[in-house]
Design an enzyme around this catalytic site. Structure first.
Site, mmCIF file in Angstrom:
data_model
loop_
_atom_site.group_PDB
_atom_site.id
_atom_site.type_symbol
_atom_site.label_atom_id
_atom_site.label_comp_id
_atom_site.label_asym_id
_atom_site.label_seq_id
_atom_site.Cartn_x
_atom_site.Cartn_y
_atom_site.Cartn_z
ATOM 1 N N LYS A 144 0.847 -1.192 0.000
ATOM 2 C CA LYS A 144 0.000 0.000 0.000
ATOM 3 C C LYS A 144 0.879 1.237 0.000
ATOM 4 O O LYS A 144 1.984 1.238 0.564
ATOM 5 C CB LYS A 144 -0.907 0.019 1.248
ATOM 6 C CG LYS A 144 -1.746 1.294 1.378
ATOM 7 C CD LYS A 144 -2.504 1.365 2.699
ATOM 8 C CE LYS A 144 -3.239 2.691 2.808
ATOM 9 N NZ LYS A 144 -3.982 2.829 4.063
ATOM 10 N N GLU B 92 -8.754 11.936 12.380
ATOM 11 C CA GLU B 92 -7.891 10.826 12.806
ATOM 12 C C GLU B 92 -7.045 11.142 14.036
ATOM 13 O O GLU B 92 -6.163 12.008 14.006
ATOM 14 C CB GLU B 92 -6.971 10.399 11.659
ATOM 15 C CG GLU B 92 -6.166 9.154 11.986
ATOM 16 C CD GLU B 92 -5.497 8.563 10.771
ATOM 17 O OE1 GLU B 92 -4.683 7.649 10.939
ATOM 18 O OE2 GLU B 92 -5.792 9.005 9.645
ATOM 19 N N GLU C 148 -7.323 -2.485 3.230
ATOM 20 C CA GLU C 148 -6.571 -1.280 3.553
ATOM 21 C C GLU C 148 -6.639 -0.994 5.052
ATOM 22 O O GLU C 148 -5.643 -0.634 5.691
ATOM 23 C CB GLU C 148 -7.162 -0.116 2.744
ATOM 24 C CG GLU C 148 -6.395 1.176 2.819
ATOM 25 C CD GLU C 148 -7.044 2.283 2.003
ATOM 26 O OE1 GLU C 148 -6.717 3.451 2.284
ATOM 27 O OE2 GLU C 148 -7.876 1.982 1.130
ATOM 28 N N GLU D 249 -12.007 10.396 -5.006
ATOM 29 C CA GLU D 249 -12.021 10.381 -3.541
ATOM 30 C C GLU D 249 -11.296 11.589 -2.968
ATOM 31 O O GLU D 249 -11.717 12.157 -1.959
ATOM 32 C CB GLU D 249 -11.382 9.092 -3.029
ATOM 33 C CG GLU D 249 -11.459 8.952 -1.506
ATOM 34 C CD GLU D 249 -10.955 7.619 -1.005
ATOM 35 O OE1 GLU D 249 -10.396 7.591 0.113
ATOM 36 O OE2 GLU D 249 -11.112 6.609 -1.716
#
Length: 480
Positions: free
Chosen positions: A238, A287, A331, A466
């Site tokens: 990733k 986050e 993910e 996105e």
């Protein structure tokens, strides 16, 4: 606990508080002389009226280009840490920047002459600021003032949780300082504070906003495509790639007004501003990187996202699709596994939820896995942030392979975007969020940042779309 005197300014120190501050300053000066001239922190904390808006007060009371800091999470008991000025700057770069900052903060605390801990978390002497994404990040001219690691011990800070608001005054005292003069300066700074709510954002009367990408959209699509090729070739699992989009206005962007809109629109997020000189880094980030309270630590694995819908049924359907998405679940698992591995050597136990949950922001939905740990020893929160940063949610996996690829593919200097921003207190507790959904305000130019996680089955066009969703946290506000 008595509330600060309301004689003159609502922030004025009462005679007993001023006398206590003088004792601390005198003690700090004595310790400085005994330490061969090394200055020592001195300070005081007092409770102020619960109606004070710490963020609004800081915005209204800032002197010129004075450093300032605000970090709020309205839905979490109205928690705020807001600060003005800089008594000490703790800057560092390189791979050991987190440990260097933590060590220097601990050294300052060891000799400090301050009140014992009282009030909400974040009251008393604090260090506020953040870290660039990369060890040497923020080298571009527009990031001037934002060192790779930069925590300021403010001269004045306000902390709120629930119905408690406390003010803390802090100074660095040298052995030759005049205690009465230093106390007078600190008391005068408190007297100057103006208690106001955050300002309303005043739209540009002539308009003329221009929104442009630092790179054309085709560059980003191509970067994602090249990343997918490398992932499918087995070089990594990733990588996170970001875009920069600029908003050019006819007048300077208003940080205080933008902060107010973000606070109202994203109450569950970490809404922050870090002002350094004429520039302000601002965000509404979903986050949490790390929160430490004694031996308890908490974090959040956040990865995988989709849009919101005004139709509740469609919104729920989109959330369920996210939960069932093999790509997004994979993910998410990469991020969760890395965080667990990073915390395990420092913990008695560490645990994450068995299944991710959907968390909803105003314009986007995410997959999230809450993670909790009981630390085996009181590792400072700044060091914990360094252990976790960068998570695969903003970097890649394995990070040793992904990190060098990021600037190569992105073609931009992330600066503090996707780095840790937050605060630490006299107990070395505190909290840091990841600087997502963020923008650097520099006069009439705002540089907005958003990124996505790229995995083997990522579609470049979908990943570009996105980023557009994520940019909607700030672009509509900055283009008013």
């Amino acid at each position: 606990m008595a509330v600060a005197s309301v004689t003159g300014s609502p922030f004025s120190l009462a005679p007993a508080e001023r006398a206590r501050l003088l004792r601390h300053v005198e003690l700090a000066a004595k310790r400085a002389r005994h330490r061969g001239g090394s200055p020592v922190l001195a300070g005081i904390s007092v409770r102020v009226d619960a109606g004070v808006d710490p963020s609004g007060t800081v915005v209204a009371s800032r002197r010129g280009d004075e450093p300032w800091f605000v970090m709020e999470q309205p839905d979490r008991g109205g928690s705020v840490v807001a600060a003005l000025g800089c008594a000490v700057a703790i800057d560092a770069d390189g791979p050991d920047r987190f440990r260097t900052v933590a060590r220097r903060w601990r050294t300052l605390l060891a000799a400090a002459a301050v009140d014992p801990p009282a009030g909400p978390r974040g009251s008393g002497p604090v260090a506020v600021g953040g870290f660039a994404f990369a060890d040497q990040g923020g080298a571009s001219p527009h990031w001037r003032g934002f060192a790779p690691g930069s925590m300021h011990v403010p001269e004045l800070s306000l902390a709120r949780r629930g119905d408690e608001v406390w003010m803390s005054l802090t100074a660095l005292i040298a052995g030759a300082d005049n205690p009465d003069a230093r106390v007078a300066d600190l008391a005068a700074r408190a007297d100057e504070l103006v208690s106001r709510p955050l300002p309303m954002l005043d739209p540009d009367p002539v308009g003329g906003h221009e929104v442009v990408g630092a790179m054309p959209p085709e560059h980003y699509v191509g970067a994602v495509a090249r990343a997918v090729e490398r992932i499918r070739a087995g070089k990594l699992a990733k990588i996170v790639l970001a875009r920069e989009v600029q908003v050019h206005a006819s007048q300077a962007h208003q940080a205080g007004g933008v902060l107010g809109i973000l606070r109202d629109a994203f109450p569950s997020c970490f809404v922050f501003c870090v002002g350094r000189g004429e520039r302000t880094f601002i965000a509404a980030s979903p986050e949490l990187l790390i929160r430490r309270d004694g031996l308890r630590a908490g974090t959040l694995a956040l990865a995988g996202s989709t849009r919101r819908s005004a139709d509740p049924a469609v919104d729920d359907h989109l959330g369920e699709q996210l939960l069932q998405s093999t790509k997004d679940r994979g993910e998410q698992q990469i991020v969760t596994a890395r965080i667990l591995r990073a915390l395990r050597p420092h913990s008695v136990w560490v645990t994450g939820a068995e299944e991710p949950e959907v968390v909803r922001m105003a314009n986007i939905q995410h997959l999230a896995t809450p993670i909790r740990a009981q630390l085996a020893a009181p590792v400072p929160v700044v060091e914990l942030a360094g252990l976790l940063h960068p998570t695969p949610a903003v970097g890649g996996e394995p990070h040793a392979v992904a990190l060098p690829m990021i600037p190569e593919l992105e073609g931009l200097d992330r600066g503090w975007y996707a780095g840790p921003v937050g605060w630490t207190d006299a107990n070395e507790d505190g909290e840091f969020c990841v600087a997502l959904r963020s923008a650097l305000l520099d006069g009439p130019v705002a540089r907005c940042y958003a990124g996505v996680g790229v995995v083997a089955d990522s579609d470049p066009a979908a990943e570009l779309a996105e980023t557009e969703i994520k940019l909607q946290a700030l672009l509509p506000v900055l283009a008013l």
